[in-house]
Scaffold this active site. Structure first.
Site, PDB file in Angstrom:
ATOM      1  N   VAL A 194       0.848  -1.005  -0.135  1.00 23.71           N
ATOM      2  CA  VAL A 194       0.041  -0.074   0.145  1.00 23.71           C
ATOM      3  C   VAL A 194       0.731   1.516  -0.286  1.00 23.71           C
ATOM      4  O   VAL A 194      -0.023   2.044  -0.581  1.00 23.71           O
ATOM      5  CB  VAL A 194      -1.038  -0.007   1.242  1.00 23.71           C
ATOM      6  CG1 VAL A 194      -0.342   0.263   2.695  1.00 23.71           C
ATOM      7  CG2 VAL A 194      -2.040   1.288   1.061  1.00 23.71           C
ATOM      8  N   ASP A 195       1.979   0.515   0.635  1.00 28.52           N
ATOM      9  CA  ASP A 195       2.769   2.112   0.385  1.00 28.52           C
ATOM     10  C   ASP A 195       3.863   3.108  -1.123  1.00 28.52           C
ATOM     11  O   ASP A 195       3.242   3.982  -0.773  1.00 28.52           O
ATOM     12  CB  ASP A 195       4.250   1.524   1.776  1.00 28.52           C
ATOM     13  CG  ASP A 195       5.355   3.177   1.344  1.00 28.52           C
ATOM     14  OD1 ASP A 195       6.224   2.829   2.462  1.00 28.52           O
ATOM     15  OD2 ASP A 195       4.788   4.308   1.258  1.00 28.52           O
TER      16      ASP A 195
END
Ligand code: APR
Length: 171
Positions: free
Chosen positions: A32-33
Site C-alpha cells: 500500500v506504501d
C-alpha cells in the site's frame, strides 16, 4: 455506525485522511506504501524526506497531493516476530496515533489499510480485532473524527475484519 469495512483501493478514497502502512524510513516501498506514493506523485516523497523517518507505532502526517484525500498519515506498523516482542501493543499504537493525528488536523473521515498484515506478516486474525477495538474505543471520545473506513484490498482481509467486527458487536 461510524466504522465501515469495505473492499477497495485506499488511493481512491476521498476521505480527509488516508493512512499509509509505511516503513520507518518513510521513503516509500511496496504494497500500500508503493500504491499511495504512485498515486500521490513525487511531491509526497519530497515532503516525506523532510520528516526524518518515524518509529514503529508512531505516526506522521503529510499532504495528499494528487490523491483525492487531503492528508496521508504515515505509520510504520510492527513486523511480526511471533508475538513476544510487543507487536500487539505497537499495532494498537499505530492505529491510535494515526487517529490522534487525524483528530489534531480536524479530520472527520479517515481510511485505514490493514496495517502490518502484508509484508510485515502480522497474522490477520490477530490484527483485525486489535485494529477494530482501537478504532471503536477512540471513536467513543473523538471530537472531530466521526467516520472510519477499513479498506480491505482482498477478500481474505475483508472476511477477517467483518468477522472481527461481528465478534466485537456480539460482546
Ligand atoms: N489499498 C488498500 N490496501 C492495500 C493496497 C491498496 N491500494 N495495496 C495493498 N494493500 C493491503 C495489503 O493487501 C495488506 O492487506 O495493505 C495491507 C498491508 O500490507 P503492506 O502494504 O504489505 O504493509 P505492511 O504489511 O504494513 O508492510 C509494510 O511493506 O510496502 C512495504 O514500505 C512498506 O516496508 C513497509 C512494509
Amino acid at each position: 455506525m461510524p466504522l465501515h469495512i469495505e473492499k477497495g483501493d485506499i488511493t481512491t478514497y476521498p476521505t480527509d485522511a488516508i493512512v499509509n502502512a509505511a516503513n520507518r524510513t518513510l521513503l516509500g516501498g511496496g504494497g500500500v506504501d508503493g500504491a499511495i506514493h504512485r498515486a500521490a506523485g513525487p511531491e509526497l516523497l519530497e515532503e516525506c524526506k523532510t520528516l526524518g523517518g518515524c518509529e514503529t507505532g508512531e505516526a506522521k502526517i503529510t499532504k495528499g497531493y494528487r490523491l483525492p484525500a487531503k492528508y496521508v498519515i504515515h505509520t510504520p506498523g510492527p513486523i511480526w516476530y511471533g508475538g513476544t516482542r510487543g507487536e500487539a501493543e505497537r499495532l494498537c499504537a499505530s492505529y491510535y496515533n494515526s487517529l490522534r493525528l487525524a483528530e489534531e488536523h480536524d479530520c472527520a473521515s479517515v481510511a485505514f489499510p490493514s496495517i502490518s498484515t502484508g509484508v510485515y506478516h502480522f497474522p490477520l486474525d490477530l490484527a483485525a480485532p486489535i485494529a477494530l477495538e482501537t478504532i471503536l474505543s477512540f471513536l467513543e471520545t473523538a471530537k472531530c473524527v466521526r467516520d472510519v473506513t477499513m479498506v480491505c484490498f482482498d477478500d481474505k482481509t475483508l472476511a477477517a475484519y467483518e468477522k472481527a467486527l461481528q465478534a466485537l458487536q456480539g460482546k
